[in-house]
Design an enzyme around this catalytic site. Structure first.
Site, PDB file in Angstrom:
ATOM      1  N   SER A  76      -5.427  -5.948   1.371  1.00  0.00           N
ATOM      2  CA  SER A  76      -5.589  -7.323   1.849  1.00  0.00           C
ATOM      3  C   SER A  76      -4.282  -8.114   1.761  1.00  0.00           C
ATOM      4  CB  SER A  76      -6.701  -8.025   1.065  1.00  0.00           C
ATOM      5  OG  SER A  76      -6.425  -7.985  -0.321  1.00  0.00           O
TER       6      SER A  76
ATOM      7  N   GLU B 183       0.435   6.376   0.783  1.00  0.00           N
ATOM      8  CA  GLU B 183       1.296   5.311   0.236  1.00  0.00           C
ATOM      9  C   GLU B 183       2.406   5.913  -0.622  1.00  0.00           C
ATOM     10  OE1 GLU B 183      -1.957   1.665  -0.132  1.00  0.00           O
ATOM     11  OE2 GLU B 183      -1.576   2.916  -1.871  1.00  0.00           O
TER      12      GLU B 183
HETATM   13  C1  5RP Z   1      -4.567   0.586  -1.386  1.00  0.00           C
HETATM   14  C2  5RP Z   1      -3.715  -0.016  -2.441  1.00  0.00           C
HETATM   15  C3  5RP Z   1      -3.523  -1.491  -2.391  1.00  0.00           C
HETATM   16  O1  5RP Z   1      -2.161  -1.760  -2.361  1.00  0.00           O
HETATM   17  C4  5RP Z   1      -4.112  -2.109  -3.616  1.00  0.00           C
HETATM   18  O2  5RP Z   1      -5.471  -1.713  -3.717  1.00  0.00           O
HETATM   19  C5  5RP Z   1      -4.017  -3.640  -3.565  1.00  0.00           C
HETATM   20  O3  5RP Z   1      -4.828  -4.126  -2.544  1.00  0.00           O
HETATM   21  P1  5RP Z   1      -5.040  -5.671  -2.282  1.00  0.00           P
HETATM   22  O4  5RP Z   1      -3.767  -6.206  -1.743  1.00  0.00           O
HETATM   23  O5  5RP Z   1      -6.187  -5.718  -1.306  1.00  0.00           O
HETATM   24  O6  5RP Z   1      -5.418  -6.318  -3.608  1.00  0.00           O
HETATM   25  O7  5RP Z   1      -3.184   0.639  -3.287  1.00  0.00           O
HETATM   26  O8  5RP Z   1      -4.737   1.967  -1.591  1.00  0.00           O
END
Ligand code: 5RP
Length: 221
Positions: free
Chosen positions: A34, A105
């Site tokens: 997000s 990632e």
């Molecule tokens: C996805 C991730 C995201 O970077 C992590 O979950 C943070 O997400 P958000 O910005 O929605 O809090 O690792 O795999």
């Protein structure tokens, strides 16, 4: 009924700060989540050459804005990767993978010179592990890996109805005592059947942009 994310203003503020690191002509490594979605909304302000996406979701959002998607194999080392995190410590080690995109990632982060991590202050911790560690597993090894995680003191929970971009499953693992993130990341990687895990110590952040009510703080590691 619509639910507004209470952290949305901070996510937008930190994404705006991250834009300072993005240069015209770049091929940018783009994370998932997000907070990254707030950054993606701002990317039309920059004349990117294109992007390498860390998930199908991110890829679709970038394409919808007309941003060209490059295959990582075709572009070599990237100058910059920008992503969010679920937790980050004082050394820039992170837990990621809440959105299940951890493997892709970690690959894009590894292939990038600089990792800029965007968080709000609730995600900064003294010790990693309050947030469960996502362990991405080959489906056939799920039960075996879960037993190994229990031996390490963890409480693995199978992420129901979720398959990663690579066709694997995820065990969200609670209660792990992560004294040394770097060592623990390798211990998890060494379990047969594990593809990747959500501890990002080998690929820690170089810069943290931390949003709070007072603004955005830049922390360099
Ligand atoms: C996805 C991730 C995201 O970077 C992590 O979950 C943070 O997400 P958000 O910005 O929605 O809090 O690792 O795999």
């Amino acid at each position: 009924m619509t639910h507004t994310d209470p952290k949305l203003a901070q996510k937008r503020a930190v994404a705006k700060s991250a834009l300072d690191y993005v240069e015209d002509g770049m091929i940018l490594g783009v994370g998932t989540g997000s907070t990254v979605n707030c950054l993606i909304e701002l990317l039309p302000q920059v004349r990117l050459k294109g992007a390498v996406a860390s998930s199908k979701v991110t890829e679709d959002k970038l394409r919808a804005l007309g941003i060209e998607i490059f295959d990582l194999n075709a572009v070599g080392e990237l100058d910059l990767y920008i992503d969010g995190a679920d937790e980050i410590d004082a050394q820039g080690n992170m837990i990621k993978g809440g959105g299940g995109a951890l493997t892709r990632e970690k690959i894009v982060a590894a292939a990038s010179k600089q990792f800029v991590c965007m968080v709000d202050d609730s995600k900064v911790v003294d010790k990693l592990g309050r947030f469960p560690v996502a362990v991405e597993v080959l489906p056939q090894a799920r039960s075996y890996v879960a037993r190994e995680l229990v031996k390490l003191g963890g409480d693995p929970v199978y992420r129901e109805n979720f398959v990663t971009d690579y066709g694997h499953v995820i065990l969200d693992t609670y209660e792990l005592d992560i004294k040394n993130p770097s060592d623990f990341e390798q211990v998890l990687n060494n379990i047969v059947g594990v593809v990747c895990n959500g501890i990002f110590a080998s690929q820690s952040a170089h810069i943290m942009l931390k949003a709070s009510d007072g603004g955005v703080e830049v922390v360099k590691f």
